[in-house]
Each structure stands twice: as C-alpha cells, then as structure tokens.
Design an enzyme around this catalytic site. Structure first.
Site, PDB file in Angstrom:
ATOM      1  N   GLU A  77      33.710  12.438   7.564  1.00 45.77           N
ATOM      2  CA  GLU A  77      33.466  12.064   6.108  1.00 45.77           C
ATOM      3  C   GLU A  77      34.394  10.697   5.567  1.00 45.77           C
ATOM      4  O   GLU A  77      35.322  10.444   6.404  1.00 45.77           O
ATOM      5  CB  GLU A  77      33.975  12.951   5.064  1.00 45.77           C
ATOM      6  CG  GLU A  77      33.643  12.559   3.492  1.00 45.77           C
ATOM      7  CD  GLU A  77      34.615  13.462   2.660  1.00 45.77           C
ATOM      8  OE1 GLU A  77      34.880  12.949   1.558  1.00 45.77           O
ATOM      9  OE2 GLU A  77      34.259  14.619   2.615  1.00 45.77           O
ATOM     10  N   ASP A 106       0.892  -1.184   0.023  1.00 42.76           N
ATOM     11  CA  ASP A 106      -0.030  -0.133  -0.092  1.00 42.76           C
ATOM     12  C   ASP A 106       0.981   1.343   0.097  1.00 42.76           C
ATOM     13  O   ASP A 106       1.535   1.566   0.908  1.00 42.76           O
ATOM     14  CB  ASP A 106      -0.933  -0.062   1.359  1.00 42.76           C
ATOM     15  CG  ASP A 106      -1.809   1.188   1.414  1.00 42.76           C
ATOM     16  OD1 ASP A 106      -1.725   1.919   0.603  1.00 42.76           O
ATOM     17  OD2 ASP A 106      -2.590   1.400   2.338  1.00 42.76           O
ATOM     18  N   ARG A 110      30.262  20.966  -6.527  1.00 43.74           N
ATOM     19  CA  ARG A 110      30.290  21.222  -5.142  1.00 43.74           C
ATOM     20  C   ARG A 110      29.075  21.656  -4.389  1.00 43.74           C
ATOM     21  O   ARG A 110      29.254  21.797  -3.187  1.00 43.74           O
ATOM     22  CB  ARG A 110      31.482  22.264  -4.859  1.00 43.74           C
ATOM     23  CG  ARG A 110      33.017  21.544  -5.329  1.00 43.74           C
ATOM     24  CD  ARG A 110      33.873  22.572  -5.227  1.00 43.74           C
ATOM     25  NE  ARG A 110      34.269  22.824  -3.818  1.00 43.74           N
ATOM     26  CZ  ARG A 110      34.878  21.949  -2.944  1.00 43.74           C
ATOM     27  NH1 ARG A 110      35.419  21.026  -3.305  1.00 43.74           N
ATOM     28  NH2 ARG A 110      35.055  22.618  -1.546  1.00 43.74           N
ATOM     29  N   ARG A 157      37.963  26.524  -4.452  1.00 46.38           N
ATOM     30  CA  ARG A 157      36.955  25.721  -3.849  1.00 46.38           C
ATOM     31  C   ARG A 157      35.701  26.606  -3.537  1.00 46.38           C
ATOM     32  O   ARG A 157      34.655  26.073  -3.254  1.00 46.38           O
ATOM     33  CB  ARG A 157      37.523  25.206  -2.438  1.00 46.38           C
ATOM     34  CG  ARG A 157      38.217  23.830  -2.691  1.00 46.38           C
ATOM     35  CD  ARG A 157      38.679  23.274  -1.660  1.00 46.38           C
ATOM     36  NE  ARG A 157      39.242  22.045  -1.577  1.00 46.38           N
ATOM     37  CZ  ARG A 157      40.070  21.329  -2.475  1.00 46.38           C
ATOM     38  NH1 ARG A 157      41.319  22.245  -2.838  1.00 46.38           N
ATOM     39  NH2 ARG A 157      40.617  20.313  -2.642  1.00 46.38           N
ATOM     40  N   GLU A 186      30.578  12.638  -2.127  1.00 45.84           N
ATOM     41  CA  GLU A 186      31.243  12.795  -0.762  1.00 45.84           C
ATOM     42  C   GLU A 186      30.563  13.350   0.219  1.00 45.84           C
ATOM     43  O   GLU A 186      30.480  14.656   0.120  1.00 45.84           O
ATOM     44  CB  GLU A 186      32.685  13.440  -1.082  1.00 45.84           C
ATOM     45  CG  GLU A 186      33.514  13.033  -2.208  1.00 45.84           C
ATOM     46  CD  GLU A 186      34.714  14.025  -2.489  1.00 45.84           C
ATOM     47  OE1 GLU A 186      35.739  13.467  -2.873  1.00 45.84           O
ATOM     48  OE2 GLU A 186      34.765  15.216  -2.254  1.00 45.84           O
ATOM     49  N   GLU A 211      33.991  17.921 -10.556  1.00 44.10           N
ATOM     50  CA  GLU A 211      33.201  18.005  -9.254  1.00 44.10           C
ATOM     51  C   GLU A 211      32.313  19.035  -9.013  1.00 44.10           C
ATOM     52  O   GLU A 211      32.627  19.980  -9.043  1.00 44.10           O
ATOM     53  CB  GLU A 211      34.225  18.030  -8.307  1.00 44.10           C
ATOM     54  CG  GLU A 211      33.688  18.142  -6.729  1.00 44.10           C
ATOM     55  CD  GLU A 211      35.013  18.683  -5.913  1.00 44.10           C
ATOM     56  OE1 GLU A 211      34.889  18.399  -4.623  1.00 44.10           O
ATOM     57  OE2 GLU A 211      36.086  18.904  -6.139  1.00 44.10           O
ATOM     58  N   GLU A 224      36.403  15.969   9.415  1.00 47.27           N
ATOM     59  CA  GLU A 224      36.232  17.131   8.498  1.00 47.27           C
ATOM     60  C   GLU A 224      36.668  18.383   9.225  1.00 47.27           C
ATOM     61  O   GLU A 224      37.064  18.596  10.540  1.00 47.27           O
ATOM     62  CB  GLU A 224      34.867  17.177   8.206  1.00 47.27           C
ATOM     63  CG  GLU A 224      34.565  16.494   6.698  1.00 47.27           C
ATOM     64  CD  GLU A 224      35.574  17.323   5.643  1.00 47.27           C
ATOM     65  OE1 GLU A 224      35.967  18.459   5.723  1.00 47.27           O
ATOM     66  OE2 GLU A 224      35.900  16.568   4.455  1.00 47.27           O
ATOM     67  N   GLU A 240      29.208  14.367   3.752  1.00 43.35           N
ATOM     68  CA  GLU A 240      29.656  14.509   5.176  1.00 43.35           C
ATOM     69  C   GLU A 240      28.847  14.832   6.119  1.00 43.35           C
ATOM     70  O   GLU A 240      27.487  14.758   5.587  1.00 43.35           O
ATOM     71  CB  GLU A 240      30.177  16.305   5.084  1.00 43.35           C
ATOM     72  CG  GLU A 240      31.393  16.325   4.123  1.00 43.35           C
ATOM     73  CD  GLU A 240      32.017  17.911   3.761  1.00 43.35           C
ATOM     74  OE1 GLU A 240      33.108  18.062   3.397  1.00 43.35           O
ATOM     75  OE2 GLU A 240      31.074  18.756   4.116  1.00 43.35           O
ATOM     76  N   HIS A 277      30.005  16.917  -2.336  1.00 40.09           N
ATOM     77  CA  HIS A 277      30.652  17.301  -3.503  1.00 40.09           C
ATOM     78  C   HIS A 277      30.386  16.015  -4.335  1.00 40.09           C
ATOM     79  O   HIS A 277      30.644  15.029  -3.914  1.00 40.09           O
ATOM     80  CB  HIS A 277      32.228  17.657  -3.382  1.00 40.09           C
ATOM     81  CG  HIS A 277      32.537  18.493  -2.332  1.00 40.09           C
ATOM     82  ND1 HIS A 277      33.504  18.636  -1.577  1.00 40.09           N
ATOM     83  CD2 HIS A 277      31.699  19.769  -2.089  1.00 40.09           C
ATOM     84  CE1 HIS A 277      33.664  19.850  -0.914  1.00 40.09           C
ATOM     85  NE2 HIS A 277      32.572  20.417  -0.785  1.00 40.09           N
TER      86      HIS A 277
END
Length: 473
Positions: A223, A53, A363, A342, A132, A361, A215, A134, A272
């Site tokens: 992480e 259901d 981010r 970054r 990745e 990547e 981290e 965290e 990321h």
C-alpha cells in the site's frame, strides 16, 4: 499550485510540448486516453472540449449517438513520466457537444454533481475523502477461459516459499507467511526500492504523497499512502496512483493488480475510505458524542450503514469483491461502527485532539471501484443519514469472536455477492436519484451492464474447483 487554462496553454508554448494526452474514465472505472498534437488545444478546449467518438466506450453511447467532447480540467495537468516524448497529461470530463450539457453517464460529472448537491443542502460545502488502496505485485500472471478450459496462475517471489517453486540461484527462504506480511524489513520485504520509486513518481504527477509499506498478505501485497483531498481531487489522485503503480511495476518487470482477492486463503486488498464534511473551512464531524464525533457524523454513519447493501454495488463492484468480504481475513463484513473493531464496516480512527483530523472510515470498498461513483454514492448516503437523522444504533466494541451465534445473528452483514448488491441497489436508490446526482438511466444501465457482462457470464462457466468436488459423482 493548481494551473489555469492560461497556465496550461503557456506551458505548452513555452516548453514546446508537442503532445497532450487527454485522460478520462469509463463507466467501470478504467482510464482511457486520446493523444493530440499541440495545435488541437486552445481556450475552447477547457469549455467546449475536444470532440471524439464515444460509441466504443463501455457502458456509454450507441453508434448512432456517438459524438462527445472531452473538456480539459487545467488543474489536473502534469508531465507524464512514462512517455518518451514530453507529453502533458490532462484529466477530462465529458460533455454532450450538441446540447452543451454535461454527459449524465460520465463518472466525473456525477462526482461533480455530488459536491454541488452537498453545497445545495447547506449542510456543508466540502467533502474530504482519503482512500487507502491496496494491491498485489506479481512476477507472472496467466489466465484463460474457453469452452473446454479455464485456469489462472499467479507467481510472486514471495509466493515461492509457499508453493515450493525454486528460484534461479536457489530459494533464499525469506518469505512472509500467509497473513504475516505486515511491516517486515528487507530481505523479507523485497519491494522497498520499487515502492519508493512509485511514491516519488506519484509526487511528480501532483499527488501529495505520505508513505508506503508492505501489507498483511504474502504474494507482494503493498500500500502507498497519499493525503486526503476534496472528493474530485481524491478520485483524480487515486487514478493517478493506480497509473503510476502499474507503470513503475512494469519498469521493474512486475505486474500489479488491484483485484480484491487474487490469492486464495490470504488477506484480500481493500480500499478503506476516510471521509468528512466541512463548512466555511471548519470541520463538522468533531464533537462530544461517541469517539469524539459530532451528532452530524453519527447520522452520516447511519446513512452509510442503512444504504450499505446498495452502496456496495458501486464500492465493491466486481464478483471478486465478495471473495474478500468473508469472515476470518480482517474483512469488514459487519454493518456496524466502532472506534477499534476492524471487522466493523465503519471505524472511527484515532485522531488526537485536533478536530480537523476527526473523520470516519468506511472499510468495505475496494480499488476495483470507480472512485468518482463510489465517493459520490457514499456522500449521498451520508447526507441522507444527516437529513433524516438516521440513528446508526449502538457501536460494535466487542470481539465478534466472543459473541454467541444468537448475538452475531443480530448484526447485519454485507451482501454475499455482486448479484445481491445489485439487487439491493435496484430496490434502494432514491437516496442517489432524488438528489439529482445519479439518474434513473444511469442506475438501470449500471445494473444491466454488471449483470450482462460480469454476473451472468460467471454463472454460465464451470469453476475449476467444481471438477474437484463433482467430477466423480
């Protein structure tokens, strides 16, 4: 080695596994499950599915159209390490039992359509993703909201250095300072053994593990890393990752959150997401353009950047997501690309001379996202960039803190709120629907669900800080 339906049925019989746990993901991105006795699983379970259901699953069916089926994916089977009775866990996706069609609101079905769409374009046959994610480890979390009260309280062993709270037996003072939690050894790093158990437990569940570490943020931010996989594999592994981390944490008397910003004035938790496209076993993102990328990869970046405001409705789908996406905390708030910056939303990691390692990547995402939806949406945006040869512009290889206000104003930024991201999605979603991956029904349902259940309820409630600002007016 991936299991087949025959392998699963043989394992159930040979090992006399009495309980089979069927896991599937709801629309917001939380695993749900149904546990059945062994005689409920046969060959048809892998084609027609097991009925259930679906009327009470968030964002799904109404009560008058609630019949659904969970179709088992044999390749995802593993023995659940957290259940007392030996129990085989299998990930499922959802089918309409009356029509035999895949359910258009099932996130794993949408992800499967994204992979099929990539193949249909002829641009590639495989999309690899490497998230990745965290998270924070807390000792105690309390929160409530009602008509006359609203509060939250989080407590961590690390955070007691900052709050002055005394530990039993006395505070031993080895606590990471705000924004200085990256890579300390013990005794400052208190979660080494727990993270090791988390990582090894993931391996038992079929996740190809790589590493773990503390981290940047205090408050127990960590992480764990696992190897990249195909789009569906990566999403399945991420859900297993979250399941293992939370349950191992409970074993140690801890509580885990993937909220992007549970701690004020410290770095938030992101996810990321590395990605690339391959064809016939060959990588397509390596070339002689900027940072060793191919022209295809640059166009893919162009698609990501163009559609990023709409993408964030899936990759950063909570109101808390936008507490992280603010300047000053290494947050990727600039809609630009770079090989080293970054703060740019797209980064090209160092990958050496091996073309198979070349990737980009993105981010911005965080782990409150539904990975099946987030990965599918990113792939659609990238393919749109390739098909329409969208120029990503010049890379952002300067220190943004050296830019003048006039120069900084020329760089587009991420949306400032979930409401802004949803508004962008409402205006810009053809790159998702014309592909056949997402339906107009799903997009409208997603926007309405988020507005009705998250954005508008937040807007109605007074915030504790408003009392500090305005009570004496």
């Amino acid at each position: 080695m991936a299991m087949t339906p025959d392998d699963v049925l043989r394992q159930i019989k040979d090992q006399d596994i009495k309980m089979i746990d069927l896991k599937f993901i709801d629309m917001p991105g939380i695993w749900q499950h149904l546990t059945v006795y062994q005689d409920q699983i046969d060959e048809s379970s892998f084609t027609d599915g097991v009925p259930f259901d679906g009327s009470s699953i968030r964002g799904w069916k109404a009560i008058n159209e609630s019949d659904m089926s969970m179709v088992l994916d044999a390749s995802t089977a593993w023995i659940d390490p957290f259940m007392k009775e030996p129990t085989l866990s299998v990930i499922c996706q959802i089918k309409e039992p009356r029509t035999g069609e895949w359910y258009s609101r099932c996130p794993r079905v949408i992800a499967t359509k994204a992979v099929e769409y990539l193949k249909s374009t002829g641009l590639g046959d495989t999309a690899f993703f490497g998230p990745e994610a965290e998270f924070f480890i807390f000792e105690d979390v309390r929160f409530d909201q009602n008509e006359h009260e609203g509060y939250y309280h989080v407590d961590s062993i690390e955070g007691r250095w900052n709050t002055g709270k005394v530990e039993p037996g006395g505070n031993k003072a080895y606590k990471p300072r705000y924004k200085e939690g990256y890579f300390p050894v013990a005794p400052t790093d208190t979660s080494q053994d727990m993270r090791t158990e988390m990582l090894l437990t993931m391996a038992k569940c079929g996740v190809p593990i790589e590493k773990h570490h503390h981290e940047v943020a205090s408050g127990g931010q960590c992480e764990l890393g696992f190897r990249f996989g195909t789009l569906i594999e990566a999403a399945d592994w991420l859900m297993t990752y979250k399941y293992c981390i939370k349950n191992v944490g409970m074993k140690y008397g801890k509580t885990i959150t993937f909220m992007p910003k549970p701690v004020f004035n410290d770095n938030g938790s992101g996810m990321h997401t590395h990605q690339s496209i391959w064809k016939d076993g060959q990588p397509l993102f390596a070339g002689d353009q900027y940072a060793g990328l191919s022209q295809m990869a640059l166009w893919y970046i162009g698609g990501i950047l163009k559609h990023a405001p709409a993408l964030l409705a899936f990759t950063n789908p909570t109101t808390n997501s936008y507490k992280r996406l603010v300047p000053g905390f290494e947050a990727p708030v600039n809609l630009a690309y770079s090989q080293g910056n970054r703060s740019a939303s797209v980064r090209i990691p160092l990958s050496g001379s091996n073309p198979k390692a070349k990737r980009l990547e993105f981010r911005c995402p965080d782990a409150t996202s539904n990975p099946y939806l987030a990965f599918a949406a990113m792939l659609c945006a990238g393919i749109d960039g390739i098909k329409n040869q969208i120029d990503p512009g010049s890379p952002l290889d300067v220190d943004i803190y050296d830019l003048s206000p006039e120069e900084l104003a020329k760089i587009p930024s991420t949306p400032g709120s979930l409401e802004d991201a949803l508004s962008s999605l409402e205006k810009d979603h053809e790159f998702l629907t014309t592909t056949g991956v997402f339906t107009e029904d799903f997009i409208a349902n997603w926007i309405n669900y988020k507005l009705d259940n998250e954005v508008n309820p937040m807007r109605l409630r007074p915030h504790p800080y408003e009392f500090a600002l305005y009570y004496d007016c």
